[in-house]
Design a protein around this motif. Structure first.
Motif, short mmCIF file in Angstrom:
data_model
loop_
_atom_site.label_atom_id
_atom_site.label_comp_id
_atom_site.label_asym_id
_atom_site.label_seq_id
_atom_site.Cartn_x
_atom_site.Cartn_y
_atom_site.Cartn_z
N GLY A 1 -19.47 -22.14 9.28
CA GLY A 1 -18.11 -22.60 9.54
C GLY A 1 -17.16 -21.44 9.74
N ASP A 2 -16.03 -21.46 9.00
CA ASP A 2 -15.02 -20.41 9.10
C ASP A 2 -15.46 -19.22 8.25
N MET A 3 -16.07 -18.22 8.87
CA MET A 3 -16.56 -17.07 8.13
C MET A 3 -15.42 -16.16 7.66
N HIS A 4 -14.27 -16.22 8.32
CA HIS A 4 -13.21 -15.26 8.04
C HIS A 4 -12.28 -15.71 6.91
N LYS A 5 -12.00 -17.00 6.77
CA LYS A 5 -11.19 -17.53 5.67
C LYS A 5 -9.93 -16.69 5.46
N ARG A 6 -9.08 -16.66 6.47
CA ARG A 6 -7.95 -15.72 6.49
C ARG A 6 -6.96 -15.94 5.35
N GLN A 7 -6.65 -17.19 5.02
CA GLN A 7 -5.70 -17.43 3.94
C GLN A 7 -6.25 -16.94 2.60
N TYR A 8 -7.51 -17.25 2.34
CA TYR A 8 -8.15 -16.79 1.11
C TYR A 8 -8.18 -15.27 1.06
N GLU A 9 -8.55 -14.62 2.17
CA GLU A 9 -8.65 -13.16 2.20
C GLU A 9 -7.29 -12.51 1.97
N ALA A 10 -6.22 -13.11 2.51
CA ALA A 10 -4.88 -12.54 2.31
C ALA A 10 -4.47 -12.62 0.84
N LEU A 11 -4.72 -13.77 0.21
CA LEU A 11 -4.39 -13.92 -1.22
C LEU A 11 -5.24 -12.99 -2.08
N LYS A 12 -6.50 -12.86 -1.71
CA LYS A 12 -7.40 -11.99 -2.47
C LYS A 12 -6.96 -10.53 -2.36
N ARG A 13 -6.52 -10.12 -1.17
CA ARG A 13 -6.06 -8.74 -0.98
C ARG A 13 -4.83 -8.45 -1.84
N GLY A 14 -3.90 -9.39 -1.88
CA GLY A 14 -2.72 -9.22 -2.73
C GLY A 14 -3.08 -9.13 -4.19
N ARG A 15 -4.01 -9.99 -4.61
CA ARG A 15 -4.47 -9.99 -6.01
C ARG A 15 -5.16 -8.66 -6.35
N ASP A 16 -5.98 -8.17 -5.43
CA ASP A 16 -6.68 -6.90 -5.66
C ASP A 16 -5.70 -5.74 -5.77
N ALA A 17 -4.70 -5.70 -4.89
CA ALA A 17 -3.75 -4.59 -4.87
C ALA A 17 -2.96 -4.51 -6.18
N VAL A 18 -2.47 -5.66 -6.63
CA VAL A 18 -1.68 -5.69 -7.87
C VAL A 18 -2.56 -5.35 -9.07
N SER A 19 -3.74 -5.97 -9.15
CA SER A 19 -4.62 -5.76 -10.31
C SER A 19 -5.10 -4.32 -10.39
N SER A 20 -5.47 -3.73 -9.24
CA SER A 20 -5.96 -2.35 -9.26
C SER A 20 -4.86 -1.37 -9.67
N PHE A 21 -3.62 -1.63 -9.25
CA PHE A 21 -2.51 -0.77 -9.64
C PHE A 21 -2.25 -0.86 -11.14
N VAL A 22 -2.23 -2.07 -11.67
CA VAL A 22 -1.98 -2.26 -13.11
C VAL A 22 -3.10 -1.62 -13.93
N LEU A 23 -4.35 -1.90 -13.55
CA LEU A 23 -5.48 -1.33 -14.30
C LEU A 23 -5.54 0.19 -14.17
N GLY A 24 -5.31 0.70 -12.96
CA GLY A 24 -5.35 2.13 -12.76
C GLY A 24 -4.30 2.86 -13.58
N THR A 25 -3.11 2.26 -13.67
CA THR A 25 -2.04 2.87 -14.46
C THR A 25 -2.35 2.82 -15.95
N SER A 26 -2.81 1.67 -16.41
CA SER A 26 -3.04 1.50 -17.86
C SER A 26 -4.28 2.24 -18.35
N LEU A 27 -5.25 2.50 -17.46
CA LEU A 27 -6.48 3.18 -17.87
C LEU A 27 -6.52 4.64 -17.43
N SER A 28 -5.39 5.16 -16.98
CA SER A 28 -5.37 6.55 -16.50
C SER A 28 -5.76 7.53 -17.61
N TRP A 29 -5.36 7.25 -18.85
CA TRP A 29 -5.71 8.14 -19.97
C TRP A 29 -7.22 8.18 -20.19
#
Length: 441
Positions: A243-271
């Motif tokens: 079917g729809d292999m690209h799933k654009r809406q899902y991928e856009a939401l996932k990218r936003g979730r990844d960007a925010v989560s990686s920034f928060v984790l990277g900052t908090s685990l920098s030590w």
């Protein structure tokens, strides 16, 4: 087989709340229970949600954990030790703020629940593993994968299907089918070998009219085992099933979730990353970080960053797959791999958009070129961003050969086809459990 999880989960929650009520009654009578229940309800609801997540991580809602045997009891007791520790910590931290510190009530409720849980799961096991509760399956012109499915159904009592038999072309398919009760009276599912599916279309049409579900062998294997058998599919199957292999809406939401989560984790685990980097430099010669070219989405190359776990110049003779017990891994590197802490710098790759938290593991271009020639549809892995963890990683061992890559591709294709936020959460929880249990490579 999938509807069982909600039934088991609902039953567990009923037992948890019932155990709480009974514990309060035993502790102080009905009047005490009525007066204390409201104060206990909100904090215990949060606790029960945590318990159910622990059960989920430990596969207590999966098909393979249906049978109550020694392995089931071992996993359940291990889960309850974690749950009890979480409960003690939970009430120690927030108990004063909610006005209760239910030490006796907690341990009494836990004991009641553990006994009731085993009894309930025995009942559920007898219900779900009973032949009357399982669907009947007839194999029509089984091929290689059909033979494997028949063996799995006959040997695995947790599989929710019962073999009705197999019909091969030389036996006279039309005459044989006339003698088989289909639909509600007999066979629920007819599994057709992929190589014969097109040839048998007129028979299959008649089967569906008689009330049975018709499915090809690859699709049945996919549903039963959570993987798409690469050797049993073709381009037409992919077109009809993906079917729809690209799933654009899902991928856009996932990218936003990844960007925010990686920034928060990277900052908090920098030590922590700073301390690990220092430890890597102090325990072996070479840089703290290891950079390696990998193949990402749409075949684009990027530089993956990890903490170095091998000796310096480990690949001076050329790239090779890392195997279990690799002698090139340093003692501290082995600890990092065992705990997956070597993956922490990949938060930078996720922030940049090269990777996601969940997806097929990115492979090296030297291996990708080889695998694309030897493994059918291998390039389909590059439809999505690669991940730190993925469906293949939680279902299959660490791969170090073409055969391993083929098997992992079967899981990767399943993820690409079915990917959604809930599946990502499931993979994340399973990965967390792997890290917690120290089951790194």
């Amino acid at each position: 087989m999938r509807p069982r999880n909600p039934i088991l989960l609902l039953g567990d929650f009923v037992l948890m709340y019932t155990s709480l009520v009974v514990a309060l009654v035993v502790r102080g009578g009905v009047d005490f229970m009525l007066s204390a229940l409201f104060a206990h309800l909100a904090p215990f609801t949060l606790l029960f949600a945590v318990w159910s997540v622990v059960f989920y991580i430990n596969d207590l809602y999966s098909r393979r954990r249906l049978r109550v045997d020694g392995n089931f009891i071992r996993v359940f007791l291990g889960s309850m030790l974690v749950n009890l520790a979480a409960a003690v910590a939970f009430f120690y931290l927030i108990g004063p703020s909610v006005g209760i510190t239910p030490k006796t009530n907690l341990f009494l409720m836990t004991a009641l629940f553990m006994v009731a849980f085993v009894v309930w799961r025995r009942v559920a096991s007898s219900m779900f593993l009973n032949d009357l509760a399982r669907k009947t399956v007839l194999f029509l012109e089984p091929d290689g994968i059909g033979d494997g499915l028949m063996e799995q159904i006959e040997s695995d009592p947790s599989v929710p299907y019962v073999m009705k038999g197999a019909i091969r072309m030389e036996e006279g398919v039309e005459q044989a089918l006339d003698a088989v009760p289909l639909g509600q009276a007999g066979v629920d599912i007819v599994v057709v070998g992929n190589t014969k599916y097109a040839e048998l279309e007129r028979f299959l049409y008649g089967i569906t009219l008689r009330g049975s579900t018709v499915v090809d062998g690859a699709s049945f294997w996919e549903e039963l085992n959570g993987e798409i058998p690469v050797s049993e599919i073709d381009t037409a199957w992919l077109v009809n099933n993906f079917g729809d292999m690209h799933k654009r809406q899902y991928e856009a939401l996932k990218r936003g979730r990844d960007a925010v989560s990686s920034f928060v984790l990277g900052t908090s685990l920098s030590w922590l990353m700073f301390l690990i980097a220092v430890a890597v430099r102090l325990t072996s010669r070479g840089p703290a970080f290891y950079r390696q070219v990998r193949v990402g989405r749409d075949g684009r190359k990027f530089v993956l960053v990890k903490f170095r776990t091998m000796v310096k110049d480990a690949e001076k003779s050329g790239p090779v797959w890392s195997e279990k017990g690799d002698l090139r891994v340093t003692p501290f590197g082995r600890i990092l791999r065992h705990t997956h802490l070597d993956e922490l710098p990949q938060l930078w790759n996720i922030m940049k958009g090269d990777m996601s938290f969940v997806g097929p593991r990115p492979e090296r271009p030297e291996f990708v070129g080889e695998l694309e020639k030897m493994v059918p549809y291998y390039s389909l892995r590059h439809l999505v961003r690669p991940g730190v963890s993925g469906w293949a990683q939680i279902n299959y061992r660490y791969g170090a050969s073409v055969d391993d890559a083929t098997r992992k591709l079967a899981y990767d294709l399943y993820y690409i086809k079915h990917r959604n936020h809930l599946l990502d959460l499931k993979i994340g929880l399973k990965t967390a459990a792997t890290v917690f249990r120290g089951e790194g490579r």
